[in-house]
Design a protein around this motif. Structure first.
Motif, short mmCIF file in Angstrom:
data_model
loop_
_atom_site.label_atom_id
_atom_site.label_comp_id
_atom_site.label_asym_id
_atom_site.label_seq_id
_atom_site.Cartn_x
_atom_site.Cartn_y
_atom_site.Cartn_z
N HIS A 1 54.05 13.63 -3.99
CA HIS A 1 52.80 13.34 -4.69
C HIS A 1 52.02 14.61 -4.99
O HIS A 1 51.83 15.45 -4.11
CB HIS A 1 51.93 12.39 -3.85
N ALA A 2 51.59 14.75 -6.24
CA ALA A 2 50.63 15.78 -6.64
C ALA A 2 49.77 15.11 -7.70
O ALA A 2 50.30 14.43 -8.60
CB ALA A 2 51.32 17.00 -7.21
N GLU A 3 48.46 15.29 -7.61
CA GLU A 3 47.57 14.55 -8.51
C GLU A 3 47.77 14.97 -9.96
O GLU A 3 47.73 14.15 -10.87
CB GLU A 3 46.11 14.78 -8.09
N HIS A 4 47.96 16.26 -10.19
CA HIS A 4 48.12 16.79 -11.54
C HIS A 4 48.75 18.17 -11.45
O HIS A 4 49.06 18.65 -10.34
CB HIS A 4 46.79 16.83 -12.30
N SER B 1 47.61 21.22 -11.69
CA SER B 1 46.92 22.22 -10.86
C SER B 1 47.20 22.01 -9.38
O SER B 1 47.44 22.96 -8.64
CB SER B 1 45.41 22.17 -11.11
N ASP B 2 47.20 20.73 -8.95
CA ASP B 2 47.51 20.37 -7.56
C ASP B 2 48.97 20.75 -7.24
O ASP B 2 49.28 21.36 -6.21
CB ASP B 2 47.26 18.86 -7.42
N LYS C 1 49.48 24.42 -6.82
CA LYS C 1 48.97 24.90 -5.52
C LYS C 1 49.97 24.64 -4.40
O LYS C 1 50.02 25.39 -3.43
CB LYS C 1 47.65 24.20 -5.18
N GLN C 2 50.75 23.54 -4.52
CA GLN C 2 51.75 23.25 -3.49
C GLN C 2 52.82 24.33 -3.46
O GLN C 2 53.49 24.55 -2.44
CB GLN C 2 52.39 21.89 -3.72
N GLU D 1 45.91 16.42 -17.98
CA GLU D 1 45.16 16.61 -16.72
C GLU D 1 43.67 16.42 -16.96
O GLU D 1 43.09 17.09 -17.83
CB GLU D 1 45.42 18.01 -16.15
N HIS E 1 47.20 9.20 -11.64
CA HIS E 1 46.91 10.44 -10.91
C HIS E 1 48.05 10.84 -9.98
O HIS E 1 47.85 11.04 -8.77
CB HIS E 1 45.54 10.32 -10.23
N HIS E 2 49.23 10.87 -10.57
CA HIS E 2 50.43 11.46 -9.96
C HIS E 2 51.07 12.22 -11.11
O HIS E 2 51.37 11.63 -12.17
CB HIS E 2 51.34 10.34 -9.42
#
Ligand code: AMP
Ligand code: ZN
Length: 114
Positions: free
Chosen positions: A47-50, A52-53, A56-57, A88, A97-98
């Motif tokens: 899972h990553a919201e978008h 940018s998220d 960051k991972q 986004e 929001h995945h």
């Protein structure tokens, strides 16, 4: 994994989708409301919201696989060309929001998009 996330549920096969590709990094499936003759979504299994998220991972293997899978689907369904889009935030109209890459093909695609 996010319990209530729609696309995490598709990853876990709790919701059916017309899948075209699945491996440990990504799942790809036809969009329920297609905007072109081919409209496939490619999502990371984590899972990553978008975007940018996801950035960051910092998982370069999953990030590379997401792009490679989008290219595989694009070339498979769009011999004349294809477009890959990630929306986004509210200005871009993100509604799930995945993170997902839209792969659109099968008709001339106007530019710039709306
Ligand atoms: P976006 O507006 O960029 O967040 O895109 C979300 C996309 O997910 C839209 O194109 C929807 O049609 C699509 N969508 C929503 N629910 C499902 C689902 N259960 N299976 C396939 N596609 C879906
Ligand atoms: Zn999710």
């Amino acid at each position: 994994m996010h319990e209530d996330c729609l696309f995490c549920k598709i990853v876990r096969k709790e919701i059916n989708a017309k899948e075209v590709l699945r491996d440990e990094h990504v799942v790809a499936f036809h969009d329920l409301n297609p905007q072109a003759p081919t409209h496939v979504l490619v999502i990371p299994t984590v899972h990553a919201e978008h975007l940018s998220d996801f950035a960051k991972q910092g998982n370069p293997v999953t990030a590379g696989r997401l792009l490679a899978a989008a290219a595989e689907i694009g070339t498979r369904f769009g011999p004349n060309g294809y477009r890959v889009v990630m929306n986004e935030g509210p200005d871009a109209g993100q509604s799930v929001h995945h993170l997902h890459a839209h792969v659109l093909a099968g008709r001339p695609l106007a530019w710039p998009p709306g």
